[in-house]
Design a protein around this motif. Sequence first.
Motif, PDB file in Angstrom:
ATOM      1  N   PHE A   1       0.821  -1.209   0.000  1.00  0.00           N
ATOM      2  CA  PHE A   1       0.000   0.000   0.000  1.00  0.00           C
ATOM      3  C   PHE A   1       0.859   1.264   0.000  1.00  0.00           C
ATOM      4  N   ARG A   2       1.937   1.257   0.791  1.00  0.00           N
ATOM      5  CA  ARG A   2       2.783   2.444   0.863  1.00  0.00           C
ATOM      6  C   ARG A   2       3.486   2.686  -0.462  1.00  0.00           C
ATOM      7  N   ALA A   3       3.862   1.618  -1.133  1.00  0.00           N
ATOM      8  CA  ALA A   3       4.482   1.785  -2.453  1.00  0.00           C
ATOM      9  C   ALA A   3       3.486   2.393  -3.444  1.00  0.00           C
ATOM     10  N   MET A   4       2.262   1.900  -3.436  1.00  0.00           N
ATOM     11  CA  MET A   4       1.254   2.465  -4.339  1.00  0.00           C
ATOM     12  C   MET A   4       0.878   3.877  -3.918  1.00  0.00           C
ATOM     13  N   ARG A   5       0.971   4.154  -2.637  1.00  0.00           N
ATOM     14  CA  ARG A   5       0.728   5.526  -2.201  1.00  0.00           C
ATOM     15  C   ARG A   5       1.807   6.457  -2.725  1.00  0.00           C
ATOM     16  N   GLY A   6       3.042   5.996  -2.742  1.00  0.00           N
ATOM     17  CA  GLY A   6       4.105   6.803  -3.325  1.00  0.00           C
ATOM     18  C   GLY A   6       3.857   7.093  -4.792  1.00  0.00           C
ATOM     19  N   VAL A   7       3.416   6.085  -5.525  1.00  0.00           N
ATOM     20  CA  VAL A   7       3.083   6.303  -6.941  1.00  0.00           C
ATOM     21  C   VAL A   7       1.933   7.292  -7.066  1.00  0.00           C
ATOM     22  N   SER A   8       0.949   7.167  -6.170  1.00  0.00           N
ATOM     23  CA  SER A   8      -0.176   8.098  -6.190  1.00  0.00           C
ATOM     24  C   SER A   8       0.279   9.532  -5.936  1.00  0.00           C
ATOM     25  N   MET A   9       1.235   9.704  -5.042  1.00  0.00           N
ATOM     26  CA  MET A   9       1.775  11.035  -4.778  1.00  0.00           C
ATOM     27  C   MET A   9       2.407  11.623  -6.032  1.00  0.00           C
ATOM     28  N   LEU A  10       3.151  10.797  -6.757  1.00  0.00           N
ATOM     29  CA  LEU A  10       3.788  11.289  -7.977  1.00  0.00           C
ATOM     30  C   LEU A  10       2.748  11.654  -9.028  1.00  0.00           C
ATOM     31  N   VAL A  11       1.700  10.872  -9.130  1.00  0.00           N
ATOM     32  CA  VAL A  11       0.640  11.174 -10.100  1.00  0.00           C
ATOM     33  C   VAL A  11      -0.010  12.505  -9.769  1.00  0.00           C
ATOM     34  N   ASP A  12      -0.309  12.707  -8.493  1.00  0.00           N
ATOM     35  CA  ASP A  12      -0.907  13.978  -8.102  1.00  0.00           C
ATOM     36  C   ASP A  12       0.018  15.150  -8.398  1.00  0.00           C
ATOM     37  N   ALA A  13       1.301  14.942  -8.214  1.00  0.00           N
ATOM     38  CA  ALA A  13       2.250  16.015  -8.504  1.00  0.00           C
ATOM     39  C   ALA A  13       2.251  16.358  -9.982  1.00  0.00           C
ATOM     40  N   PHE A  14       2.240  15.349 -10.850  1.00  0.00           N
ATOM     41  CA  PHE A  14       2.227  15.612 -12.285  1.00  0.00           C
ATOM     42  C   PHE A  14       0.900  16.196 -12.751  1.00  0.00           C
ATOM     43  N   LEU A  15      -0.170  15.951 -12.020  1.00  0.00           N
ATOM     44  CA  LEU A  15      -1.454  16.554 -12.372  1.00  0.00           C
ATOM     45  C   LEU A  15      -1.549  18.001 -11.919  1.00  0.00           C
ATOM     46  N   GLY A  16      -0.600  18.457 -11.145  1.00  0.00           N
ATOM     47  CA  GLY A  16      -0.621  19.841 -10.708  1.00  0.00           C
ATOM     48  C   GLY A  16      -1.505  20.099  -9.521  1.00  0.00           C
ATOM     49  N   VAL A  17      -1.711  19.089  -8.706  1.00  0.00           N
ATOM     50  CA  VAL A  17      -2.518  19.255  -7.506  1.00  0.00           C
ATOM     51  C   VAL A  17      -1.604  19.695  -6.376  1.00  0.00           C
ATOM     52  N   ALA A  18      -1.943  20.823  -5.754  1.00  0.00           N
ATOM     53  CA  ALA A  18      -1.104  21.344  -4.672  1.00  0.00           C
ATOM     54  C   ALA A  18      -1.106  20.384  -3.508  1.00  0.00           C
ATOM     55  N   VAL A  19       0.029  20.235  -2.874  1.00  0.00           N
ATOM     56  CA  VAL A  19       0.193  19.331  -1.739  1.00  0.00           C
ATOM     57  C   VAL A  19       0.586  20.154  -0.530  1.00  0.00           C
ATOM     58  N   ALA A  20      -0.120  19.980   0.565  1.00  0.00           N
ATOM     59  CA  ALA A  20       0.140  20.754   1.788  1.00  0.00           C
ATOM     60  C   ALA A  20       0.864  19.900   2.806  1.00  0.00           C
TER      61      ALA A  20
END
Length: 1385
Positions: A315-334
């Motif tokens: 799950f943590r590995a897929m969460r890391g991939v999810s974080m990268l996807v959100d970053a490439f989509l331009g979603v701000a991360v707080a």
Amino acid sequence: MDQSLSSGRGHVSVLSCFPPGVGKDVAVALVKPLRAGLGNPDTRSLLRTDSQVKWTMEVLCYGLTLPLDGDTVKHCVDVYTDWLMALASPRDSIPLPIIREPNLYVQKILRHLCSLFLPRSDQVSAVYLSLCQQVLCAVQSLARESAVMSRDTWETLLHFLLRINHVMLAPPTSAGSLSDQLSELSMAVLFEVWLLSCSRCFPSRSLWQTGRQMLSSWRHQPAMVEQWCRVVSALTSRLLLLTFGPSFPQFKVPDEDAALIPADMDDERVSHTWFRFLHLLSNPVDISRPTAPGSSPSSLEETSRGDSQLPNIFFRAMRGVSMLVDAFLGVAVADREPTEQLLSQAGITSRTNFRDRLPSLGVSVSKSPFRDRIPSYGLSRPRSGSAPPTPVNVLSLPTAPPSSTSSPPTHIKRLKAVNVSKATSKPPVVSSSQHPWRAPTCPPPFCPPLYSSPRPSPSPLRCNVDSLLHLFGSWLFDAALVSRDPGLPGDHCDVIGMSERWAAGQAEACGTICRILTCKKTAEDILPVYLSRFYLVLQQSLKVPEEACPPVLASILLNSTSLFCCDLRGVNVLLPTFISTLESVLLDRELLRFKGFVNQVDLRRGSILILLSLLPLPLHFPSVQSQMLLDRRLSGDHITAASFLSLKPRLISVLMGALQTETDTFNTQIILSAMLNLVQDSALLEAAGQIQQKTESQRRGAIPNKWSRGNVQSGSAGILWVQFVRLLTQRLSAQWRNDSALCLSVLEVLGGLAKVQVSVEENERRRALGLICSHIVFQCSRPPPLHSRDLHSIIVAAFYCLNVWLTQHPSMLHKQESLLEVLEIVELGISGSKSRQEQDVKCKEEKDFNPASLRVKDAAEATLSCVMQVSGAFPFLRILAVEGTQISCSPSSDSSVKKFRYFVVDGSVILAFLEQPQGPEPEPSLRVLIRGPSGCHTWTLQQHLQPREGRTHTQQKTLSPEPGAAAQEDAGIRCDITHQLLPESIDTVATVKADLSIPDLHETVSIEVQKQLECVRAALKRCRQVEAWPQVSKHPPVMTTNKLPPLATKFQTARLFLSHLGLLTPETLKDSGTGTVLPELVSLDSSLPGFTDELRRLDHLPSRNCDCAFVFYMRAGQKTAAEILNNVESSSSVTSHFLDFLLSLGWPVEAGHRQVLNTQRAEFPAVLGDSGGGVFNGEKFVLMYADALTEITFIIPSSTSSSSPQKSVRSKSLQGLFGLSPNSTPQPVSPSVDEMKSFPSVSSSVGSESKPLIIWVERFEDIDSFPLSDLLLEIKTETPTSVSNVQLIFIHPLKSGLYRLCFHGNLASKFNLIIPLVNGSVVSKRSLGFLVRETVINYSHRRRLESDSAPPPHVRRKQVISDIIARYRSRCSEPTFYSALFQDP
């Protein structure tokens, strides 16, 4: 892989050939003097030659392998860590040969230090851990500080770190082991040194391959995945800045993570390093596979597969991939602080994530340690404005502690199954069948809790969907189908077990794929292979909803809220599957299988938003065939085809069931908006079908069929209308009556349903009317402590809803029961109580005037005015009944005003009387201009001897004198007749004492009256003498014929009218003398200066709510206000659908006029011309919509209007239209002619704070770049408007012919959700105009409810009338008042 590297064995000392005692004695004897010289800065090294150094290093290498019972190992570590600094900061304690050739000796030292990390029995001691940490820190300092390291040294250093990490991390993890305590530090040092090497000496390809192979064998270590996520996130943040520039949303990572990337790393190396680090972990899905294809994991890794930590690591590995996807989509991360409570309960940290419209799975990072940064996925509680009346509990986390590695996995346990409740209030029924996902208890510990919070829209600069899927698609698709791996042994039960075990990672993968696909750009094309795999993932993941994995199902629903409204090709194939899924979620009241790891409120909200986008599809594509899987299996024998229209009953059932099972206020409001949208769309489609059917039947001469327009059955909209109205009124009077926000939404929906044109029985409408009245009674009867502004706002909204029903269906008042009920409610609102209370009846004069509030009283008065006028047709637009129009002269001029008499009745109504004969007949006639709180009205009155209907032609002739005949001879001859009042025998009747009880007249009168009687007697005596004179003188009288007097031409009709109304009495004219209570009838002095201006001011105040909205057209890629304003200049710059939308908003009205033109809808193109809508910019025309209660002006600003000389004039008017003044109370002024020509409804809109802007956008991602501030400057020039006070309604046309709605605006109010359109609504072209108008009306009404300076129109008019009375009241005596009635004005 090199066997020596994989085994972890380094250099073997020559002392190992001797007996252990010999080597130990030599090492102890040698190390002590070397260690003693390290701490003294004045001591030089004892070693001078290379041979001495090499022999000493052989001894130190052997000493590192000795037991930890003495200080020998510690001294050896101290010596070597000191010598390592020869490459960074040489000191005197370091031998000269090492200083001369530091790279050669450092490489040997690193190979020797590998012996320290070899497995040993006492490795768990604190001393040993400190020694290992000392070595790792020394290596880290060496890499950071050294500037002269050669490529061979860098390679040796990386090989050293790979060896020691392989020794520690490759074996299975056990509690208290070396890897358990040093894994995080060792991986952090490895990745940091590797990054430094990428900046200074890029590693060779073979080293990258070796590192990838080794890291693949450490995937069972949580620290390895965590540190990989940390480094890749930091590299991604740097890469995005280089690739997309500073305008792209920043991917925020903690400062200590960002510091891992060397500042001097050039741009090209950043991209190469990022790509290679991304693939260091290989495919994360291999963690869940017994044998990964193409890889050869070590036996130790295969042994570790039974570790219960693997699902969490996956799950943590897929969460890391999810974080990268959100970053490439331009979603701000707080950034977020670590949550220790969540760590102790769920084993992982919480996080805040961001999604479109609806919260769903996402990304955030918190500060170190990085273990606390890896967030869990889930949802946040709703906004404060959408909170239900009872507090909503934030997600309850699993209370059971995570199971230890020695305990059996909890996914082996099977829990009792529960059937899904279908739109009933009964609790779930326990079934005898067993299924792991129908469990009423909390999920396994490895399934993390789900949270969510509102997520901003992706950046318009984001990369394409195909690019993201090229990078992460293979991992995500494999992880999403992890339970469908063909290599899995066993039957369906084993597959279910895999679903349980890897549910968290699978859910994250499914949610990430959904986020990627729903972020598709408007004109973007996606490869068919990706679309097909995506649809297959959803089909397989949802399966039979009752058997689907709850985390996966929840993740898909939370991340697919915009799936059906982003123009994905072929997405409608998922319609039956999603309907079944929505049924399993929205119709289940308890949702026990989701309890514990997902917020049920947010899960329902995601499902409701998906339902909102599905509702228009059956009516929009009625004949499209859908492949429905009867048992949800991919088998050709079980597939049947059905039209989309056949799915409509299921959608309606889900909608109504969701309303009955929903408990959250915000979610319920969204469902209510969907109800009104569905009914209106069905009604319009049904009406269009009936018209088309009637036309075709007349053309063919055939009998009309009951099916038309895609087999839409006639009367279905009426049935829906009845069902929805019954459900809403029943809930309003029971469950929802204590929720203020929900009550407002229900009343708005009921008002909208009243405007829907459907054929239903009159009893249904009267029933709804009665329940609205009952709701008002309930709210008004609450105890005084519960009365608040919010409560009074609900009552005011209920009265307004009542007005809508009365004006839309005036026939309801023909029933005495309905009329009596409405009047009782009005009485309750005005006075605070009813006259009829059960059996007691109290007269209105005896009641105490105690309304709930002045706002409630004003609303009740508006309803009373509505009742009085509802039987007549309302003026389509305000036609000013001014004096000049009645006497054919300039309106409201001083000369015309002087010809009228002005009176005020009851201090609230101004009557203007014009006493001029109407028509050729000189009959008493009167024209009355009535100016009251409800508006201006004109009445013409004529007085006749007989009714109009009963008079004949001869009777209607004027009674004029006719030529008389000759005088008769006996004319004037009198006959002596004695008139007696009493019988002659009265004198013979004896008197009694009772006769004397009434005294004679002369005995009771006073002296003054006696004198008057004597005057009367003298007059009578003279009359008798005159009458007797002809007989005394014996002269015959001259006989003449009596003639009719001349006809009267002046009748004082004003006096007659006031007299007939009973206003000319001493009581009505008597002044109380207090100055606060006016007489019932008051005259006004029209000769005073300023009287005409005050009348004009009153005439321009609206009698209905007047609002305004601006419409813009934004083409694809436009970012400036000038480009947007220029679009509407030509029809070639806009689409025909936009022009049709303008036509549905209202009708053309000439600027400066108060009445609609003779322009009909069919003539709309004639007014439009070649313009793209810019003709309605307010200079010549505007679009106007009006009904009995409201007026809306739609203005389409253009570049011509923004640059015209009239801009300054219009801008002043717009300030009033927008309510730009800090004090929003309207200050009535006399508008100039130019102002009135600019905007016809400006004066009526002064003080309104509603600022809705309607924007038609061709490309959905352009919404974020809409130049709001610049456009506000273009449509006004002076006082700036706060952007936060502007409500933006974006309309985006989809390729399917439907329209997607998006809202931006100030949501600070707790009543912020305005319906019927909500963020994410998808509507048809038929109902778009109606729904937009209703949204603008409801938005403006909400703003007036919240404002203290926006009184109702009739209250503003009443205030102006009071000012006129106080300033121009004629203070004359009663005789003067009466005498003035007989004189010309």
